[in-house]
Write a protein that holds these residues in place. Structure first.
Motif, PDB file in Angstrom:
ATOM      1  N   THR A   1     -60.978 -11.046  52.901  1.00  0.00           N
ATOM      2  CA  THR A   1     -60.666  -9.876  53.722  1.00  0.00           C
ATOM      3  C   THR A   1     -59.240  -9.989  54.238  1.00  0.00           C
ATOM      4  O   THR A   1     -58.875 -10.966  54.894  1.00  0.00           O
ATOM      5  CB  THR A   1     -61.631  -9.771  54.914  1.00  0.00           C
ATOM      6  OG1 THR A   1     -62.972  -9.653  54.431  1.00  0.00           O
ATOM      7  CG2 THR A   1     -61.306  -8.551  55.771  1.00  0.00           C
TER       8      THR A   1
ATOM      9  N   SER B   1     -56.324  -8.171  56.460  1.00  0.00           N
ATOM     10  CA  SER B   1     -56.177  -7.183  57.523  1.00  0.00           C
ATOM     11  C   SER B   1     -54.738  -7.106  57.991  1.00  0.00           C
ATOM     12  O   SER B   1     -54.042  -8.126  58.076  1.00  0.00           O
ATOM     13  CB  SER B   1     -57.066  -7.538  58.718  1.00  0.00           C
ATOM     14  OG  SER B   1     -58.413  -7.741  58.325  1.00  0.00           O
TER      15      SER B   1
ATOM     16  N   ALA C   1     -57.967  -2.852  56.866  1.00  0.00           N
ATOM     17  CA  ALA C   1     -58.347  -4.035  56.091  1.00  0.00           C
ATOM     18  C   ALA C   1     -58.753  -3.635  54.688  1.00  0.00           C
ATOM     19  O   ALA C   1     -59.115  -2.477  54.426  1.00  0.00           O
ATOM     20  CB  ALA C   1     -59.481  -4.789  56.781  1.00  0.00           C
ATOM     21  N   THR C   2     -58.689  -4.595  53.784  1.00  0.00           N
ATOM     22  CA  THR C   2     -59.153  -4.415  52.407  1.00  0.00           C
ATOM     23  C   THR C   2     -59.662  -5.765  51.921  1.00  0.00           C
ATOM     24  O   THR C   2     -59.530  -6.779  52.618  1.00  0.00           O
ATOM     25  CB  THR C   2     -58.020  -3.887  51.505  1.00  0.00           C
ATOM     26  OG1 THR C   2     -58.565  -3.559  50.212  1.00  0.00           O
ATOM     27  CG2 THR C   2     -56.929  -4.930  51.327  1.00  0.00           C
ATOM     28  N   VAL C   3     -60.248  -5.778  50.703  1.00  0.00           N
ATOM     29  CA  VAL C   3     -60.820  -7.000  50.145  1.00  0.00           C
ATOM     30  C   VAL C   3     -60.124  -7.303  48.824  1.00  0.00           C
ATOM     31  O   VAL C   3     -59.918  -6.401  47.985  1.00  0.00           O
ATOM     32  CB  VAL C   3     -62.349  -6.861  49.932  1.00  0.00           C
ATOM     33  CG1 VAL C   3     -62.922  -8.119  49.274  1.00  0.00           C
ATOM     34  CG2 VAL C   3     -63.033  -6.605  51.268  1.00  0.00           C
TER      35      VAL C   3
ATOM     36  N   PHE D   1     -54.550  -7.579  46.546  1.00  0.00           N
ATOM     37  CA  PHE D   1     -54.879  -6.604  47.594  1.00  0.00           C
ATOM     38  C   PHE D   1     -53.770  -5.556  47.625  1.00  0.00           C
ATOM     39  O   PHE D   1     -52.648  -5.784  47.137  1.00  0.00           O
ATOM     40  CB  PHE D   1     -55.040  -7.271  48.969  1.00  0.00           C
ATOM     41  CG  PHE D   1     -53.785  -7.926  49.483  1.00  0.00           C
ATOM     42  CD1 PHE D   1     -52.840  -7.200  50.208  1.00  0.00           C
ATOM     43  CD2 PHE D   1     -53.537  -9.279  49.248  1.00  0.00           C
ATOM     44  CE1 PHE D   1     -51.689  -7.797  50.678  1.00  0.00           C
ATOM     45  CE2 PHE D   1     -52.376  -9.880  49.721  1.00  0.00           C
ATOM     46  CZ  PHE D   1     -51.452  -9.146  50.434  1.00  0.00           C
TER      47      PHE D   1
ATOM     48  N   GLN E   1     -59.193 -13.690  55.869  1.00  0.00           N
ATOM     49  CA  GLN E   1     -60.451 -14.395  56.088  1.00  0.00           C
ATOM     50  C   GLN E   1     -61.138 -14.543  54.734  1.00  0.00           C
ATOM     51  O   GLN E   1     -61.412 -13.545  54.062  1.00  0.00           O
ATOM     52  CB  GLN E   1     -61.342 -13.617  57.060  1.00  0.00           C
ATOM     53  CG  GLN E   1     -60.740 -13.472  58.459  1.00  0.00           C
ATOM     54  CD  GLN E   1     -61.529 -12.518  59.332  1.00  0.00           C
ATOM     55  OE1 GLN E   1     -61.552 -11.307  59.055  1.00  0.00           O
ATOM     56  NE2 GLN E   1     -62.162 -13.039  60.371  1.00  0.00           N
TER      57      GLN E   1
ATOM     58  N   ASP F   1     -59.453 -19.115  58.890  1.00  0.00           N
ATOM     59  CA  ASP F   1     -58.694 -17.875  59.034  1.00  0.00           C
ATOM     60  C   ASP F   1     -57.197 -18.184  59.011  1.00  0.00           C
ATOM     61  O   ASP F   1     -56.742 -19.198  59.552  1.00  0.00           O
ATOM     62  CB  ASP F   1     -59.057 -17.181  60.345  1.00  0.00           C
ATOM     63  CG  ASP F   1     -60.475 -16.629  60.325  1.00  0.00           C
ATOM     64  OD1 ASP F   1     -61.132 -16.726  59.257  1.00  0.00           O
ATOM     65  OD2 ASP F   1     -60.923 -16.114  61.361  1.00  0.00           O
TER      66      ASP F   1
END
Length: 274
Positions: free
Chosen positions: A214, A216, A223-225, A232, A247, A253
């Motif tokens: 993830t 952000s 956010a995106t994955v 991304f 993350q 993190d």
């Protein structure tokens, strides 16, 4: 190194194809001062100058492959070794002058035939390991009359005819080259000024893609994955300074500041080792 250069020149002067008067002469590398009085006919090579050849200086490092890896080392310096070549005879009067001039002319003509000394004509450390660059020679490129007047005066010897021989060597490289990992693949990322996007990849410490992470942008709360290649992408984002948070499973993190610009749209996130 210098003693092997002396031996290489001595072997060159006396090899089978050289003029017979050279092969019959002695070869000396002593300082030709007031105490130098060889009885047999002698060719003297006096090494009087050693300096870096800045014209041939290179800033490109050396890269060599060792097994599956590579090693790199700074480019070695190139060194000019300059000899004063003179001929000496044990005879008297005009016979001495005639023999010395004959020897000097034969040496000049013979040495001028070798602008490059190949491996077969090199001795000792100049041959094993082989020189990185060709061993080049320059003959009679320095004035040995007016510019050498102080030289002969310091030695207490009347000025003598002679010529210069300059041989350019490469000293051995540093003994501990820096190891490099081999290039496994090349990835080309594209960016568009007309349709900008904040893009990048999530990678682990071994630079392997991390899918499912993830990503952000904290200031914008978006956010995106990351996909299977760790990629991304954010499109609806104004240029500016942001904090990116990542993350990912099995990773702590991670946060990194970025400067998203038209000329800086690609920002990879490399996660530290767990």
């Amino acid at each position: 190194m210098f003693q092997d250069l002396d031996a290489s020149l001595s072997a060159l002067i006396t090899e089978a194809g050289a003029p017979p008067e050279l092969r019959a002469a002695e070869v000396s590398f002593r300082t030709p001062d007031k105490d130098f009085h060889p009885t047999p006919a002698t060719m003297n090579f006096f090494l009087h100058g050693v300096q870096e050849n800045r014209t041939l200086h290179s800033s490109v490092p050396l890269v060599d492959r060792v097994g599956e890896n590579f090693v790199t080392a700074p480019a070695p310096i190139r060194v000019d070794c300059t000899y004063l070549v003179t001929a000496w005879s044990g005879q008297n009067g005009d016979l001495r002058v005639a023999e010395e001039h004959k020897l000097l002319g034969a040496a000049l003509g013979w040495l001028a035939r070798f602008p490059v000394l190949n491996d077969e004509r090199l001795v000792g450390s100049l041959r094993t390991p082989p020189q990185i660059y060709p061993v080049t020679t320059q003959v009679a490129t320095l004035r040995t009359d007016e510019s050498f007047a102080h030289f002969w005066s310091a030695l207490g010897v009347p000025p003598r005819p002679g010529f210069s021989v300059t041989v350019t060597l490469t000293p051995p490289p540093v003994p501990d080259p820096e190891p490099l990992s081999p290039v496994r693949h090349v990835s080309v990322e594209a960016a568009s000024r007309e349709f900008p996007a904040f893009v990048g990849r999530v990678l682990d410490a071994a630079l392997t893609a991390v899918p499912g992470a993830t990503v952000s942008v904290l200031e914008k709360n978006i956010a995106t994955v990351s996909d299977q290649r760790g990629r991304f992408r954010f499109t609806a984002l104004d240029f500016g300074d942001y904090t990116v948070k990542v993350q990912a499973p099995a990773h702590s993190d991670f946060q990194q500041p970025v400067r998203y610009r038209a000329t800086g749209q690609i920002h990879h996130m490399v996660l530290p080792a767990p």
